[in-house]
Design an enzyme around this catalytic site. Structure first.
Site, PDB file in Angstrom:
ATOM      1  N   HIS A  68       0.831  -1.195   0.000  1.00 43.98           N
ATOM      2  CA  HIS A  68       0.000   0.000   0.000  1.00 43.98           C
ATOM      3  C   HIS A  68       0.872   1.253   0.000  1.00 43.98           C
ATOM      4  CE1 HIS A  68      -2.742  -3.053   1.605  1.00 43.98           C
ATOM      5  NE2 HIS A  68      -3.712  -2.311   1.091  1.00 43.98           N
ATOM      6  N   GLU A 103       8.799  -1.658   3.620  1.00 43.44           N
ATOM      7  CA  GLU A 103       9.557  -0.436   3.353  1.00 43.44           C
ATOM      8  C   GLU A 103      10.954  -0.523   3.964  1.00 43.44           C
ATOM      9  OE1 GLU A 103       5.337   0.541   2.634  1.00 43.44           O
ATOM     10  OE2 GLU A 103       6.369  -0.638   4.142  1.00 43.44           O
ATOM     11  N   ASP A 117      27.189  -1.971  -6.094  1.00 45.17           N
ATOM     12  CA  ASP A 117      27.402  -1.228  -7.335  1.00 45.17           C
ATOM     13  C   ASP A 117      28.600  -0.291  -7.226  1.00 45.17           C
ATOM     14  OD1 ASP A 117      26.688  -0.099  -9.991  1.00 45.17           O
ATOM     15  OD2 ASP A 117      26.287   1.689  -8.778  1.00 45.17           O
TER      16      ASP A 117
END
Length: 146
Positions: A68, A103, A117
């Site tokens: 949500h 989250e 990365d």
């Protein structure tokens, strides 16, 4: 029900919610030294990973389709360099009808992937692979409601 769909939370009352997630990326000692000394070509690994965590927390509904979209009231990323790699913890809080553990997990994984990365040129072996680079232990440490 067939297919997929979001859980109906319309009847729930908004309450204070908090979650803390964590994870770890194992790195070569030389890479850890480069991070500590600020010698990573792409820049400040800790700062960029922290910003990546915040961004991922805010973008979770775009990354994980059935979550949500909820207001995020607090994000506290903690990126800590250890001798064997980088540890990430992300605390997320809100007042909403559903929790913020996804989250927090999104924040942790984005931060860890950002570290990878940024240091991949230092982590590659002679064949271009990453035998020493491993993301582990991604988990929800705390979930609170109320």
């Amino acid at each position: 029900m067939s297919g997929a769909g979001m859980v109906d939370i319309t009847a729930k009352e908004p309450v204070r919610r908090e979650a803390v997630a964590s994870g770890f990326i194992s790195l070569k000692r030389e890479t850890v030294k480069a991070i500590r000394e600020g010698r990573v070509e792409k820049g400040d690994v800790i700062s960029v990973a922290s910003v990546a965590a915040v961004l991922a927390v805010k973008e979770t509904p775009r990354l994980i389709p059935l979550t949500h979209p909820i207001p995020i009231e607090k994000v506290e990323p903690e990126v800590r360099v250890r001798d064997d790699g980088v540890e990430v913890r992300v605390r997320v809080a809100t007042t909403a009808k559903t929790g913020v553990e996804m989250e927090a997990l999104a924040g942790v994984t984005a931060a860890l992937l950002t570290v990878w990365d940024m240091v991949k040129s230092l982590e590659k072996d002679e064949t271009g692979n990453y035998p020493d680079t491993v993301i582990t232990g991604v988990k929800v440490e705390v979930k609170r409601k109320g």
